[in-house]
Design an enzyme around this catalytic site. Structure first.
Site, PDB file in Angstrom:
ATOM      1  N   GLU A   4      13.678 -63.549  -2.956  1.00 33.48           N
ATOM      2  CA  GLU A   4      13.386 -64.920  -2.538  1.00 33.48           C
ATOM      3  C   GLU A   4      13.627 -65.199  -1.055  1.00 33.48           C
ATOM      4  O   GLU A   4      14.545 -65.951  -0.706  1.00 33.48           O
ATOM      5  CB  GLU A   4      14.214 -65.920  -3.360  1.00 33.48           C
ATOM      6  CG  GLU A   4      13.900 -65.925  -4.828  1.00 33.48           C
ATOM      7  CD  GLU A   4      14.482 -67.139  -5.551  1.00 33.48           C
ATOM      8  OE1 GLU A   4      15.171 -67.958  -4.923  1.00 33.48           O
ATOM      9  OE2 GLU A   4      14.220 -67.267  -6.771  1.00 33.48           O
ATOM     10  N   GLU A  24      12.540 -63.309 -12.350  1.00 31.76           N
ATOM     11  CA  GLU A  24      13.620 -64.238 -12.684  1.00 31.76           C
ATOM     12  C   GLU A  24      13.017 -65.491 -13.292  1.00 31.76           C
ATOM     13  O   GLU A  24      12.044 -66.033 -12.764  1.00 31.76           O
ATOM     14  CB  GLU A  24      14.383 -64.726 -11.438  1.00 31.76           C
ATOM     15  CG  GLU A  24      15.518 -63.867 -10.988  1.00 31.76           C
ATOM     16  CD  GLU A  24      16.314 -64.527  -9.858  1.00 31.76           C
ATOM     17  OE1 GLU A  24      16.416 -65.761  -9.813  1.00 31.76           O
ATOM     18  OE2 GLU A  24      16.812 -63.777  -9.007  1.00 31.76           O
TER      19      GLU A  24
END
Ligand code: NOJ
Length: 469
Positions: A169, A357
């Site tokens: 991320e 995720e």
């Protein structure tokens, strides 16, 4: 009487089910066996930070065997974890810490012994403090520091581990860490943000190429946080505001990899990033990833706003919209995962997708020794159903990794925000299975067979989904 035969809707046989953790949030042992400080050690141990610290994490360092055994017990195929740069290279560059390498060899070997696939994330936000002292991600030298680190990791573990993720991320660690000052290292401002963002983009390409060079038959990806963004109304100014937020959150990091450059068409303010773009960077940023990791948690409803400048858009908080929220105040919206799969699949150059995720956080109190997290089970049923719908429509989604195995240190939120399938008692690190873990174990046991449980989950899909719309 004729009984109607229901056709089972099953996930493909080779679909990968996994769970995922990160070094800083889980390991603890922050100053053990030669490890030195990362930016998160510094940030959370500063008197201004009042949410505790991750010095102990959830004590994965001492519990890794029991935790990996839980992965097995749950019938999962994959254990994704990140490497702590400052455990392996305590000063960021220079001397390697043999104890650091040894720890990860132990983790990998234990996964392999239990027939669990280890997936390595190279960078999940815990930059060595000594590199931050020299500017961290804002310093272009990070390109060399990162390359050295990736060389060391791939040479150390590349003969055992085939699945590699370069960055976790980038928009989160760059946006919250170098623009908003809410995450480590607590920097603010457009210049810090643009420099760090550009260097992270280039490092994705650099990292990918080093893994390709050093790891035979590697399966390489990088991961992006993504949010489904919808406008607050049909008015054109709100639609445009939603597009700008979408460009920032969902397009910024992937498009340069694919050779499309930064999304300056939609987000004109991004022209300022050019100051940091050097000759050849356009080529350096590109890499032919085997998969893109989608990390999805919530939807954003956007509206036009004069602030902040450049973006001219803001979020209508979920709490004002009276929708279902998690304990971070974000909207629980499983259909958004499907929309993000659609969005990323629409790039012709994207190969596979992995949901690297997804998860949901609640307070999860223990009552009479039990944690009845029904809402989490519902979240997984819904997001699994939407994933299956996408696969049936031909989208190349190859796996779903749950965030997370055991409650851990949730960054700026501290330890009150629980995402785990297992509850962690942060005073003694005793783990207790939540109801969701028990449900998941049963669901996965029958995942490739025609089973009542699987049928129930999938065929009641529409009914379950309605609750959220
Ligand atoms: C994404 C991050 O990768 C992870 O570290 C974090 O805990 C989860 N989102 C939940 O916020």
């Amino acid at each position: 009487m004729l009984t109607k035969k229901v056709k089972a809707r099953l996930f493909p046989k080779d679909f990968l089910w996994g769970t995922t953790i990160s070094s800083y949030q889980n390991e603890g042992a922050h100053a053990t066996d030669g490890k030195k400080a990362s930016i998160w050690d510094t940030f959370t141990n500063h008197p201004n930070f009042d949410k505790g610290n991750g010095n102990e994490g959830n004590d994965f360092y001492n519990n890794y065997k029991e935790d990996i055994e839980k992965v097995k017990e749950l019938n999962l195929d994959v254990f994704r974890f990140s490497l702590s740069w400052s455990r392996i290279l305590p000063d960021g560059t220079g001397e390697i810490n043999p104890k650091g390498l040894e720890f990860y060899h132990n983790v990998i070997d234990y996964c392999l012994a239990l027939d669990i696939q280890p997936w390595i994330t190279l960078y999940h936000w815990d930059l060595p403090q000594s590199l931050e002292d020299q500017g961290g991600w804002t310093n272009r030298k990070i390109l060399d520091w990162f390359a050295t680190y990736v060389e060391i990791c791939t040479k150390a573990f590349g003969n055992k581990v085939k699945n590699w993720i370069v960055l976790n991320e980038p928009m989160t660690f760059v946006g919250l860490g170098y623009f908003m000052g809410m995450h480590a290292p607590g920097k603010k401002g457009a210049n810090n943000f643009l420099a760090a963002a550009h260097h992270a983009t280039v490092c994705q390409g650099i990292g990918g190429r080093i893994v390709r060079k050093n790891v035979p038959k590697a399966y390489i990806g990088t991961t992006f946080s993504c949010s489904y963004v919808t406008p607050s109304s049909r008015l054109s100014k709100h639609k445009k505001a939603a597009n700008r937020i979408d460009a920032l959150l969902n397009r910024f990091f992937i498009e340069p990899i694919l050779g499309m450059g930064y999304p300056k068409d939609t987000l004109v303010g991004l022209n300022a990033i050019e100051v940091f773009v050097k000759e050849n960077d356009k080529e350096l940023m590109q890499f032919d990833f085997d998969f893109i990791g989608i990390q999805y948690y919530f939807r954003i409803v956007a509206k036009f706003s004069l602030l902040p400048p450049i973006l001219f858009a803001t979020e209508v908080p979920a709490i004002e919209r009276e929708v279902n929220i998690n304990n971070m105040g974000m909207e629980i919206y499983p259909r958004g995962l499907y929309k993000m799969i659609e969005k990323f699949s629409a790039y012709p150059k994207v190969k596979d997708l992995i949901i690297s995720e997804s998860g949901v956080c609640f307070d999860d109190p223990i009552i009479n020794g039990k944690i009845k997290d029904k809402q989490r089970i519902k979240y997984f049923k819904n997001t699994f159903a939407y994933t299956l719908k996408a696969i049936e429509e031909g989208k190349k989604v190859k796996g779903y990794f749950i965030w997370t195995l055991v409650d851990n240190f949730e960054w700026a939120e501290g330890i009150k925000t629980r995402f785990g399938l297992y509850h962690n008692n942060f005073s003694n690190h005793k783990r207790t299975a939540k109801k969701s873990a028990i449900w998941l174990k049963k669901f996965l046991k029958t995942k490739n067979k025609t089973s009542q449980e699987t049928l129930k989950v999938i065929s009641k899909k529409e009914a379950v989904l309605e609750n959220y719309n």
